[in-house]
Structures are given as structure tokens and as C-alpha cells.
Design a protein around this motif. Sequence first.
Motif, PDB file in Angstrom:
ATOM      1  N   PRO A 124      48.760  13.776  29.988  1.00 54.96           N
ATOM      2  CA  PRO A 124      49.943  14.073  29.255  1.00 54.96           C
ATOM      3  C   PRO A 124      49.784  15.176  28.164  1.00 54.96           C
ATOM      4  O   PRO A 124      48.804  15.203  27.606  1.00 54.96           O
ATOM      5  N   ALA A 125      50.953  15.952  27.894  1.00 54.38           N
ATOM      6  CA  ALA A 125      50.908  17.000  26.846  1.00 54.38           C
ATOM      7  C   ALA A 125      51.292  16.355  25.727  1.00 54.38           C
ATOM      8  O   ALA A 125      52.372  16.747  24.918  1.00 54.38           O
ATOM      9  N   VAL A 126      50.008  15.669  24.930  1.00 53.93           N
ATOM     10  CA  VAL A 126      50.175  15.042  23.547  1.00 53.93           C
ATOM     11  C   VAL A 126      49.996  16.213  22.614  1.00 53.93           C
ATOM     12  O   VAL A 126      49.206  16.893  22.492  1.00 53.93           O
ATOM     13  N   THR A 127      51.121  15.967  21.688  1.00 54.84           N
ATOM     14  CA  THR A 127      51.306  16.786  20.511  1.00 54.84           C
ATOM     15  C   THR A 127      50.969  16.203  19.292  1.00 54.84           C
ATOM     16  O   THR A 127      50.617  17.098  18.197  1.00 54.84           O
ATOM     17  N   LYS A 128      50.808  14.875  19.359  1.00 59.25           N
ATOM     18  CA  LYS A 128      50.429  14.222  17.923  1.00 59.25           C
ATOM     19  C   LYS A 128      49.668  12.949  18.238  1.00 59.25           C
ATOM     20  O   LYS A 128      50.403  12.075  19.174  1.00 59.25           O
ATOM     21  N   ILE A 129      48.645  12.529  17.762  1.00 58.36           N
ATOM     22  CA  ILE A 129      47.932  11.370  17.873  1.00 58.36           C
ATOM     23  C   ILE A 129      47.829  10.799  16.461  1.00 58.36           C
ATOM     24  O   ILE A 129      47.522  11.304  15.292  1.00 58.36           O
ATOM     25  N   LEU A 130      48.441   9.397  16.304  1.00 55.64           N
ATOM     26  CA  LEU A 130      48.377   8.814  15.148  1.00 55.64           C
ATOM     27  C   LEU A 130      47.225   7.496  15.373  1.00 55.64           C
ATOM     28  O   LEU A 130      47.139   6.840  16.315  1.00 55.64           O
ATOM     29  N   CYS A 131      46.307   7.412  14.282  1.00 57.10           N
ATOM     30  CA  CYS A 131      45.273   6.619  14.502  1.00 57.10           C
ATOM     31  C   CYS A 131      44.710   6.011  13.342  1.00 57.10           C
ATOM     32  O   CYS A 131      44.575   6.413  12.271  1.00 57.10           O
ATOM     33  N   GLU A 137      40.140  16.497  22.755  1.00 57.95           N
ATOM     34  CA  GLU A 137      40.082  16.685  23.939  1.00 57.95           C
ATOM     35  C   GLU A 137      41.330  16.910  24.577  1.00 57.95           C
ATOM     36  O   GLU A 137      41.938  17.608  25.534  1.00 57.95           O
ATOM     37  N   LEU A 138      42.166  15.810  24.155  1.00 59.64           N
ATOM     38  CA  LEU A 138      43.655  15.342  24.987  1.00 59.64           C
ATOM     39  C   LEU A 138      44.554  16.205  24.180  1.00 59.64           C
ATOM     40  O   LEU A 138      45.509  16.637  25.094  1.00 59.64           O
ATOM     41  N   LEU A 139      44.500  16.482  22.820  1.00 58.59           N
ATOM     42  CA  LEU A 139      45.585  17.348  22.330  1.00 58.59           C
ATOM     43  C   LEU A 139      45.928  18.612  22.873  1.00 58.59           C
ATOM     44  O   LEU A 139      44.970  19.330  23.097  1.00 58.59           O
ATOM     45  N   ILE A 140      47.049  18.999  23.085  1.00 58.36           N
ATOM     46  CA  ILE A 140      47.343  20.463  23.429  1.00 58.36           C
ATOM     47  C   ILE A 140      46.917  21.415  22.063  1.00 58.36           C
ATOM     48  O   ILE A 140      46.994  20.738  21.114  1.00 58.36           O
ATOM     49  N   LYS A 141      46.809  22.744  22.614  1.00 57.27           N
ATOM     50  CA  LYS A 141      46.566  23.596  21.364  1.00 57.27           C
ATOM     51  C   LYS A 141      47.691  23.699  20.204  1.00 57.27           C
ATOM     52  O   LYS A 141      48.823  23.503  20.517  1.00 57.27           O
ATOM     53  N   SER A 142      47.278  23.363  19.038  1.00 58.50           N
ATOM     54  CA  SER A 142      48.156  23.185  17.889  1.00 58.50           C
ATOM     55  C   SER A 142      48.676  21.797  17.563  1.00 58.50           C
ATOM     56  O   SER A 142      49.203  21.587  16.754  1.00 58.50           O
ATOM     57  N   GLY A 143      48.284  20.946  18.654  1.00 57.75           N
ATOM     58  CA  GLY A 143      48.563  19.583  18.522  1.00 57.75           C
ATOM     59  C   GLY A 143      47.688  18.896  17.169  1.00 57.75           C
ATOM     60  O   GLY A 143      46.652  19.061  17.031  1.00 57.75           O
ATOM     61  N   HIS A 144      48.454  17.748  16.601  1.00 61.59           N
ATOM     62  CA  HIS A 144      47.749  17.466  15.689  1.00 61.59           C
ATOM     63  C   HIS A 144      47.260  15.807  15.794  1.00 61.59           C
ATOM     64  O   HIS A 144      47.856  15.209  16.330  1.00 61.59           O
ATOM     65  N   LEU A 145      46.220  15.626  14.967  1.00 58.72           N
ATOM     66  CA  LEU A 145      45.767  14.125  14.802  1.00 58.72           C
ATOM     67  C   LEU A 145      45.734  13.859  13.349  1.00 58.72           C
ATOM     68  O   LEU A 145      45.463  14.558  12.287  1.00 58.72           O
ATOM     69  N   VAL A 146      46.383  12.428  13.165  1.00 59.77           N
ATOM     70  CA  VAL A 146      46.677  12.077  11.765  1.00 59.77           C
ATOM     71  C   VAL A 146      46.099  10.762  11.787  1.00 59.77           C
ATOM     72  O   VAL A 146      46.151   9.839  12.608  1.00 59.77           O
ATOM     73  N   LYS A 204      35.972  17.160  10.298  1.00 58.40           N
ATOM     74  CA  LYS A 204      35.587  18.797   9.837  1.00 58.40           C
ATOM     75  C   LYS A 204      34.664  18.980  11.076  1.00 58.40           C
ATOM     76  O   LYS A 204      34.713  20.238  11.512  1.00 58.40           O
ATOM     77  N   LYS A 205      33.772  18.325  11.391  1.00 58.82           N
ATOM     78  CA  LYS A 205      32.639  18.876  12.432  1.00 58.82           C
ATOM     79  C   LYS A 205      33.546  18.870  13.860  1.00 58.82           C
ATOM     80  O   LYS A 205      32.931  19.883  14.492  1.00 58.82           O
ATOM     81  N   LEU A 206      34.381  18.036  14.339  1.00 65.69           N
ATOM     82  CA  LEU A 206      35.078  18.242  15.299  1.00 65.69           C
ATOM     83  C   LEU A 206      36.161  19.380  15.435  1.00 65.69           C
ATOM     84  O   LEU A 206      36.244  20.139  16.091  1.00 65.69           O
ATOM     85  N   PHE A 207      37.010  19.266  14.325  1.00 70.83           N
ATOM     86  CA  PHE A 207      38.179  20.151  14.432  1.00 70.83           C
ATOM     87  C   PHE A 207      37.892  21.656  13.377  1.00 70.83           C
ATOM     88  O   PHE A 207      38.747  22.253  13.415  1.00 70.83           O
ATOM     89  N   THR A 262      44.774  17.004  10.652  1.00 69.54           N
ATOM     90  CA  THR A 262      44.080  18.113  11.488  1.00 69.54           C
ATOM     91  C   THR A 262      44.658  18.434  12.611  1.00 69.54           C
ATOM     92  O   THR A 262      45.222  17.756  13.249  1.00 69.54           O
ATOM     93  N   ALA A 263      44.404  19.674  13.187  1.00 74.05           N
ATOM     94  CA  ALA A 263      45.052  20.455  14.203  1.00 74.05           C
ATOM     95  C   ALA A 263      43.891  20.927  15.152  1.00 74.05           C
ATOM     96  O   ALA A 263      42.992  21.657  14.570  1.00 74.05           O
ATOM     97  N   LYS A 264      44.305  20.949  16.447  1.00 73.75           N
ATOM     98  CA  LYS A 264      43.564  21.522  17.301  1.00 73.75           C
ATOM     99  C   LYS A 264      43.868  23.061  17.469  1.00 73.75           C
ATOM    100  O   LYS A 264      44.916  23.298  17.733  1.00 73.75           O
TER     101      LYS A 264
END
Length: 402
Positions: free
Chosen positions: A325-332, A356-365, A379-382, A399-401
Amino acid sequence: MNTEFLFADRQLTLIRYPEKHQHVSLQAWDSADELVIEHVESALSEGALAEADNPKLMFFNDDFGTLGCWFAHLNPWWVSDSYIAYRSLLENLTANALSPSVNDNTIQAPLKTLTSVDSLSFSPENDIDMVVLKVPRALALLEQQLIDLQRFITPRTQIVATGKVKSITKSVLALFEKYIGTTTTSLAKKKSRLIFATPDKLTQVKSPYPTRWEARSTTGQSLVLDNLANVFSRQSLDIGARIMLEHMTVSANDVVVDLGCGNGVLGVNALALAPDARVIFVDESYMALESARLNVLNNFPDKIDQCEFVASNCLESLLGRENRPAVTKILCNPPFHQQNAITDHIAWQMFSDARELLIKSGHLVVVGNRHLDYHIKLKKLFGGTKVLASDKKFVILGTAKR
């Protein structure tokens, strides 16, 4: 990690799934497993169980498949609320040449698996001769399982539970007394103990689960939330989710993943904010996913086709798809323990999988306790992270991909 289980002149190779992320000090079995194996083997060699042509056994809460592998030759039923426990069992059956047969994420042979949700309506074809439970962390889950057992055990069914001494509390014993009958315990051995319950109180009772309460969405809408027995923060909105609700943003075109969804309150809130959004609820607990499904139906029944409910270790199930799926936002809101072990490997894998799953410019919160220092991992990953909100105890990081 020690993977060679040597006991009673047998050897099994056992891992905790996912093996590559486990700390070297952890292993897939404990002294409670050894104690109950010893007891069941003794029961199979003498007494009523030994006289049965094909004794029917049922195992609950086998953390990493140790009991399932040891007794696989008896074709038992195996019940768990944990997708990770299921995957551990599958890996360990394969590693020990026990040839698991799988159909639709269910093992059919050499044993038969049920999720905790399946077991709510389970009805075996034959009487169960022995039920073996490992005492779970959540008393509510134990209570639900004992209520479920009342439907199909008989006065002849042997009920034995096992756990670390510290987990066999007065409250645990009281539940066995209430729902099964006369209850005794063994002496402690290697810091573990057995519980024996005689089925002499088999009057069926109505389960108190799911519990229901209300929360307020970001839009001000009242949300009705059902919580099955093993859902985290089952009785009220947890603090991390509360602060996340206050600061969530979702747009109509978002494909949102509620990672570690619990009762699904964040994903349901996403539907309140953006009715056209697609929401994927992901958890390793089957009861959590069923609660999330119920809560979409409770609050936005017309949006159920926009939702998906996925059992997974972190995001593996989605990453393994041919068409992701073209995931744009992950809430965690990451957990920081697995069974009784405190660990940060789950959060690390969640963040790595999210990238890995987020599309480019997708956000992890991410929301978490301040002391967990999630900003360092992110910070290490993104390459960077931003504080979106905070209080004395919790912080929301975004953070954003790139």
C-alpha cells in the motif's frame, strides 16, 4: 540467543520470532515450560490420560511454541492471542522437521491452531482430556479463557496451569476457583509453579468482555470503544493515545497505518478527521484487531470497506506483499516489552519498517514516554525528527521519509 532446548533426553531447536531481532540473553522457553512438560509427560504415562486411546490436549498462551513442538505428536489444539507466538510456533515446527501444514494463516497439522478470537466460539468435536495454560500477563485474558473453557470441558478434564512464582498471585488463583473449581498449587521449582484446578464449577457465566467506554475525537465527536480482554489500556484511554488525539492531523488523501493499534482509537480518530482516508490497523494481538474492527463498526460503519485489519510483527505483513500500500502516514505508540522481557527491539523494528513502507515524503508520528529517547533512534533512521507536542511525561515526535 540460546536455541537448543535439552530436556528429558530430547532436544529441540527453538527460537523467539523474529530471531534476528532478539537479544542474545533471551530464549524461547523457561522453567515454567519445563515444569509443565514434566507433569504432562507423567500424566501421559500413568493414570486416566494414559488409558485414553488418543488423548485430546489443548494449550493456551504458549509464548514461543515450545509446548506445541514438544507435544505436536499428539495433534493438540493450540490457542494464542499473539501473532508472534504463532510465527514462533511455525518457525520452530519447521526447524524440528515437524512438517507444519498451513492454510489461511492457520496450522492444520501436526497440531491445530486457533486465535484467541476463534476460541471465543470454539466447540471441539471430542471431549478435551487435558487443558494446559501458561498464565498470561493480563488477568482479563486469563478470565476470558477460563470462561471460554466452561463451554466444553467436563468434570473429567484435567486443568493445569504454569507460570513463574511471581505471576501466580492470589488474584490468579481466585479466577481458577471462581470459574473452574477447587484449586491447588505445586511446590515451587526453579522459580516456577503449577496450578491444578478441578472442574466442579461449570455453570456458564456471561463474559464481562468486551468492556465499553467513550472517548472524544479530535473533531469533538464522541467515540464508542469496545475492548476485548487482552487489549492494552482496556479500561480507559491511555495517556499516550490521549495526547496523540489532541495533536493528530489527517487529510482526505492519506493512507494511514495505525501501528500497534490496540483498540484502534487512533485509526478511528483518523476517520473522524478525514472520512475519505484509508486506514490500515496493524497489531500482533488478534483481540486488538477484532476490537479495532468492532470500533470502526461502532462509529463509522459505512467506512469499514476503507479499513483493513492486519496481524503482523511490526509491519512485516505489509512489507511482504507484492503490491504494498502507498502509505503516507504511520501513527505509532510502541510497546517496550515482549511477554515478561523489557526490550527496545520492537520499537526499533517498527521505526525501521515504517521507513521502508512509507512513500517518499510520508510521515511517521510517534508518541512515547520521554525517557525512552525515541528521537535518537528516529534521527539515525530518518536523519532528523521534530517535537510536535510534549508534556511532563510524554512526547510526540514527527519525522518524514526523504
